[in-house]
Every structure is written in structure tokens, then in C-alpha cells.
Write an enzyme that holds these catalytic residues in place. Sequence first.
Site, short mmCIF file in Angstrom:
data_model
loop_
_atom_site.label_atom_id
_atom_site.label_comp_id
_atom_site.label_asym_id
_atom_site.label_seq_id
_atom_site.Cartn_x
_atom_site.Cartn_y
_atom_site.Cartn_z
N GLU A 1 0.84 -1.20 0.00
CA GLU A 1 0.00 0.00 0.00
C GLU A 1 0.88 1.26 0.00
O GLU A 1 0.60 2.20 -0.72
CB GLU A 1 -0.95 0.01 1.20
CG GLU A 1 -2.01 -1.10 1.15
CD GLU A 1 -3.09 -0.87 0.09
OE1 GLU A 1 -4.26 -0.73 0.47
OE2 GLU A 1 -2.77 -0.83 -1.12
N THR B 1 -13.55 4.56 -13.42
CA THR B 1 -12.48 4.26 -12.47
C THR B 1 -12.63 2.86 -11.85
O THR B 1 -11.71 2.37 -11.21
CB THR B 1 -12.39 5.37 -11.40
OG1 THR B 1 -11.17 5.22 -10.67
CG2 THR B 1 -13.56 5.34 -10.44
#
Length: 352
Positions: A125, A249
Site C-alpha cells: 500500500e 475508475t
Amino acid sequence: GHYGRVGLVGNHIDVLTGKWVAQDAGIGAGVDSYFEYLVTGAILLQDKKLMAMFLEYNKAIRNYTRFDDWYLWVQMYKGTVSMPVFQSLEAYWPGLQSLIGDIGNAMRTILNYYTVWKQLGGLPEFYNIPQGYTVEKREGYPLRPELIESAMYLYRATGDPTLLELGRDAVESIEKISKVECGFATIKDLRDHKLDNRMESFFLAETVKYLYLLFDPTNFIHNNGSTFDAVITPYGECILGAGGYIFNTEAHPIDPAALHCCRRLKEEQWEVEDLMREFYSLKRNRSKFQKKTVSSGPWEPPARPGTLFSPENHDQARGRKPAKQKVPLLSCPSQPFTSKLALLGRVFLDSS
């Protein structure tokens, strides 16, 4: 104002006060979809304003956040570095750059991101760029699609086999590390490849889809306009499925041609009205050889929203026996704004 003095934008805003709550400027979490929609929206809607906005941001992003083809997080008003990290979410950026034709920068950046994948078997991340390692509490990889999405876009643009190698490595890592009995698990920690008891919906909706498209050159999504469907609508012929798909998206493809089918610009509307008048005056005269005349009466709109102005409705209005209704293949009934909103909950029309 909404811009930082240096042309950068923060990543959290208080919608009630308009004040920036998080003043870190970058290309990742909090602003990623905004930048995506400026570009894809500009392409889909042919909107120059959206593209102009993006290009202004792009200049500031390059000037203040880019270092050696990495993108850092900086203070939005000063441009000073606040976090020297790469976020997994930011890996969409090279794909976005490819859409504006900036292939060189895009390729250099994706190769940086690819080195992280090779090092850890996934994208954490957060990745600390100076230290070259994961960031505490951000060591996981929930099988996000962004790196593969960019590889798919750039492979279409360049044909560079390195991008296929990236895809192959992604498939191998995911199979080897995260495959479990009932699916593919989030990687909780890329350092020891521990797994979490969850599989995110975007893994199937996006990651697998982009991998498939990377390796499937003849997929209809990649259509270059050589094949298409011609569809007859109440407003004339529409060409659909000719390619040029825009992904939202969440990786849902939108056909720009379908959007155009649903747009009735005034000029188009007038053309249609003229054709309609011509058609009905011919029908009334019932003669093939008679000179075409345009009836002078004003154009009648459909009886109610969603009713298509078709020969059948016309006949009905004139008291004739209605012909069998033909359902058009494509119709775009107009719906008032309030009724659209009403579906989402109560609409407040007064000032209360």
C-alpha cells in the site's frame, strides 16, 4: 481558492466550508479518481475545459512532485516534500499519461513501479522510496489493479514486451502467493506473504479484467473501428461497438458512440424534424412520383416523456387503427432532473 498557490490540489476537502482538510498534494489516494475523470471525461465528452484543467495540474505535478520518475507527496501551498512514499493506488498514473500521449514519462515511471513488484511479489500500500522498503502498517497488497491497468494501456500504445513480462509476473505472484481454496486472498504482509481472510471485489472486477485484456489482443474492447454495429434509432442510424471504449475508475467500459446516440443537439433535432415532416407529407400524398413537399405545421413533440415520435404514434393520433408497435433498439427518453433524484430519496424543491 481551490488551487494551491503552486497549482497543486490537496486530497481532502470539507465540502461545507470549502477548506482543505488534508493539504498533501500527490497523485494517489483522495485525488486519483479526480485526475482520471478529468482525462477520461475530456475524451468521452470531447470537453476541452476538462483537459485544460488536467494539463494545468499535470504541469504542477511534474514541477513539484516528480523526482527521478517517482511521484512524491508535497505540501500543496509550498511544494515541499511531505511524504517520500509511493502508494500502490498511484500506479494508475502511467496508464493515464498514455492517454494524453506522454509515453516516455509513463514508461519510465511504470518501470520504477515494476521494480517494487519484483522486489516484493506485489505492490505494498505504501513504499518508502529512499529506504527502498515497505512502510509500517502499510505492508499489504489487496490484489489492486492499478499497475496492471497501466501495463494494459501502455502495451496497447507501445507493444513493449516488458509489459507482458510484468503481466506474467503478476499472474505468477498472485497464483503462487494468494490462491486459496475459495478464491484469491488479500496479501496481508508482503514481507512474509501472510494472507488475510478476504478477497476484495475489485480483484475480479478490475485486476483480472485488465490482466485478461493485456493478454487478449483481439478482444472487442481493443477494436480499432474495423467492425461495428449499425443500429437504427428514432434519431437516425447509430454506429455502436466501434471501439474507443472509455473505462470508468472501476473498469466498466463505456462506448462513446452510445453516448453520442443519446445526445440530441439542437441542429440534429432540427434535421430530424425536417425529415419527419418530409416523411409524413409523402405518406399523406401516397404517391411515389409526386414532388416532395414539406408540411408547414409546427413539429409536434412526443405526447409524453419517453414516448417515441414514430409513424405508429402518428397514426394513432390521427384516429387510425394503431399499427403493431415496434420497439426501437435504442431510445433515450428524457427524464426530469427531480424524478431522477427522487429515486435516490426525498427531493427538496423549496428552500427548507
